[in-house]
Design an enzyme around this catalytic site. Structure first.
Site, PDB file in Angstrom:
ATOM      1  N   LEU A 142       0.761  -0.941   0.038  1.00  0.00           N
ATOM      2  CA  LEU A 142       0.065   0.190   0.054  1.00  0.00           C
ATOM      3  C   LEU A 142       0.820   1.105   0.021  1.00  0.00           C
ATOM      4  O   LEU A 142       0.876   1.750   1.069  1.00  0.00           O
ATOM      5  CB  LEU A 142      -0.834   0.078   1.253  1.00  0.00           C
ATOM      6  CG  LEU A 142      -2.156  -0.868   1.150  1.00  0.00           C
ATOM      7  CD1 LEU A 142      -3.013  -0.659   2.462  1.00  0.00           C
ATOM      8  CD2 LEU A 142      -2.907  -0.841  -0.002  1.00  0.00           C
ATOM      9  N   HIS A 143       1.288   1.359  -1.136  1.00  0.00           N
ATOM     10  CA  HIS A 143       2.266   2.684  -1.365  1.00  0.00           C
ATOM     11  C   HIS A 143       1.211   3.902  -1.548  1.00  0.00           C
ATOM     12  O   HIS A 143       0.073   3.450  -1.670  1.00  0.00           O
ATOM     13  CB  HIS A 143       3.402   2.630  -2.393  1.00  0.00           C
ATOM     14  CG  HIS A 143       2.852   2.216  -3.652  1.00  0.00           C
ATOM     15  ND1 HIS A 143       2.673   3.397  -4.701  1.00  0.00           N
ATOM     16  CD2 HIS A 143       2.579   1.022  -4.371  1.00  0.00           C
ATOM     17  CE1 HIS A 143       1.933   2.825  -5.864  1.00  0.00           C
ATOM     18  NE2 HIS A 143       2.140   1.152  -5.762  1.00  0.00           N
ATOM     19  N   LEU A 144       1.767   5.042  -2.063  1.00  0.00           N
ATOM     20  CA  LEU A 144       0.908   6.381  -2.216  1.00  0.00           C
ATOM     21  C   LEU A 144      -0.191   6.150  -3.119  1.00  0.00           C
ATOM     22  O   LEU A 144      -1.465   6.402  -2.873  1.00  0.00           O
ATOM     23  CB  LEU A 144       1.721   7.295  -2.758  1.00  0.00           C
ATOM     24  CG  LEU A 144       0.945   8.816  -2.649  1.00  0.00           C
ATOM     25  CD1 LEU A 144       0.421   9.113  -1.369  1.00  0.00           C
ATOM     26  CD2 LEU A 144       1.842   9.674  -3.182  1.00  0.00           C
TER      27      LEU A 144
END
Length: 87
Positions: A14-16
């Site tokens: 769950l990156h940006l």
């Protein structure tokens, strides 16, 4: 209140970008939407809260929805996560 465990499938966790997609979808619902990860609770409607959880690919989280549209919210977010946020 409804909840379900899901596994993060997209390779980068769950990156940006996926965090933003998750928050944007969660904001469409009136219910309180949180998730539990390693004993901590994060607000799924807050990008900073989602990013701060440092969730990686293969991690399991428990989505928790509580409110008038909880079933629809849970279904929508589980599907989004299962599809890997389109990555």
């Amino acid at each position: 209140m409804v909840s379900q465990k899901v596994t993060i499938k997209n390779p980068t966790g769950l990156h940006l970008r996926p965090a933003g997609i998750l928050c944007k979808e969660a904001m469409n619902f009136k219910s309180l939407i949180t998730f539990n990860y390693r004993g901590n609770t994060a607000n799924a409607k807050s990008v900073l809260s989602v990013l701060g959880a440092c969730i990686k690919s293969g991690d399991d989280i428990e989505l928790v929805c509580d409110g008038e549209d909880e079933e629809a919210a849970l279904c929508c977010l589980v599907k989004l996560i299962d599809e890997g946020f389109g990555e």
